[in-house]
Design a protein around this motif. Sequence first.
Motif, PDB file in Angstrom:
ATOM      1  N   PRO A 243       8.125 -43.860 -14.231  1.00 39.31           N
ATOM      2  CA  PRO A 243       7.183 -43.679 -13.123  1.00 39.31           C
ATOM      3  C   PRO A 243       6.174 -44.817 -13.038  1.00 39.31           C
ATOM      4  CG  PRO A 243       6.539 -42.305 -14.962  1.00 39.31           C
ATOM      5  CD  PRO A 243       7.849 -42.947 -15.354  1.00 39.31           C
ATOM      6  N   SER A 244       5.759 -45.119 -11.818  1.00 36.00           N
ATOM      7  CA  SER A 244       4.720 -46.133 -11.622  1.00 36.00           C
ATOM      8  C   SER A 244       3.339 -45.562 -11.928  1.00 36.00           C
ATOM      9  CB  SER A 244       4.759 -46.657 -10.183  1.00 36.00           C
ATOM     10  OG  SER A 244       4.615 -45.590  -9.261  1.00 36.00           O
ATOM     11  N   ILE A 245       3.187 -44.242 -11.743  1.00 38.95           N
ATOM     12  CA  ILE A 245       1.935 -43.549 -12.043  1.00 38.95           C
ATOM     13  C   ILE A 245       2.265 -42.348 -12.923  1.00 38.95           C
ATOM     14  CG2 ILE A 245      -0.045 -42.301 -11.093  1.00 38.95           C
ATOM     15  CD1 ILE A 245       0.313 -43.873  -8.518  1.00 38.95           C
ATOM     16  N   SER A 246       1.580 -42.232 -14.055  1.00 38.65           N
ATOM     17  CA  SER A 246       1.861 -41.152 -14.997  1.00 38.65           C
ATOM     18  C   SER A 246       1.508 -39.793 -14.402  1.00 38.65           C
ATOM     19  CB  SER A 246       1.073 -41.369 -16.285  1.00 38.65           C
ATOM     20  OG  SER A 246       1.231 -40.266 -17.161  1.00 38.65           O
ATOM     21  N   LEU A 247       2.359 -38.804 -14.664  1.00 39.92           N
ATOM     22  CA  LEU A 247       2.090 -37.434 -14.239  1.00 39.92           C
ATOM     23  C   LEU A 247       1.600 -36.570 -15.386  1.00 39.92           C
ATOM     24  CD1 LEU A 247       4.393 -38.468 -12.125  1.00 39.92           C
ATOM     25  CD2 LEU A 247       4.660 -36.043 -11.664  1.00 39.92           C
ATOM     26  N   LEU A 248       1.917 -36.957 -16.607  1.00 36.35           N
ATOM     27  CA  LEU A 248       1.654 -36.104 -17.759  1.00 36.35           C
ATOM     28  C   LEU A 248       0.546 -36.693 -18.621  1.00 36.35           C
ATOM     29  CD1 LEU A 248       5.341 -35.243 -18.677  1.00 36.35           C
ATOM     30  CD2 LEU A 248       3.671 -33.737 -17.621  1.00 36.35           C
TER      31      LEU A 248
END
Length: 256
Positions: A243-248
Amino acid sequence: MKEIGEIKSNIYKIAAVTDRGQRLNKLISPMYEEKANEMDELIKALKDFNFEISEKSLSGEWELIFSNVELFRSSPFFLAIEKALNDQAKSNLFFKLHQLQVGSFGISTIGRIAQKIDFEKKEFISSFDTTIFGLTTIPILGWFKLLPTFGGRVITLASDLVLRNNLLDMNLQKTKVSKVDGLKKIPLFSELLMDRWYPVKEVWNKLPWNKESPNCQVSIIYLDEEMRIMQDMYGSIFIYIRPSISLLSSNSISNN
């Protein structure tokens, strides 16, 4: 033979135009079958290349961009159910009924799906964002939303993570629902139900029809530094990218 870059580029395109593969779902409509066939050929082509499978190359965060089945089936929770049922027809029926119940009239929709693999902790963390009451109105007559939109992030933790050749093996432990920025919590229920872990394994083991602890396995059929393609016990496909932006964030998946 096509180059890896070209094959992956075409995979990204199909994932985008088919809404992560969900426009290929025959429960909704048997559309774009040519895209499903094209995706199968692209995956087959990738498998012909040499690639290394290691804990280091698997570790870290990933985001689901395509599946040829329901997106929620990527979670260890549903993979464990699939293994426990031990029957493809029963599994497909269960997932079909689940999809019908949560997706009827657009009541619930799935957003981004992420996974975090940590071999040092022997943990596999999976999450998906869900929105409830995205668009509610009176058919034909309505011109405004009847209900506000709620939602959350469903996080599932599996432990005892082991890599065996091209197989990831893990045991389901617990799950919880956390807040997602931009989404309101569910009124009344949020204080009681959200942001706390539920011991799925403990409950599972107490149910008389479960003959063994909740375990699941998924096969790695392609892996490089930016793409991971997985396959469940019946051949369903799940494609992930970095991912380009972390979700976790560490706060959202805290074991406390």
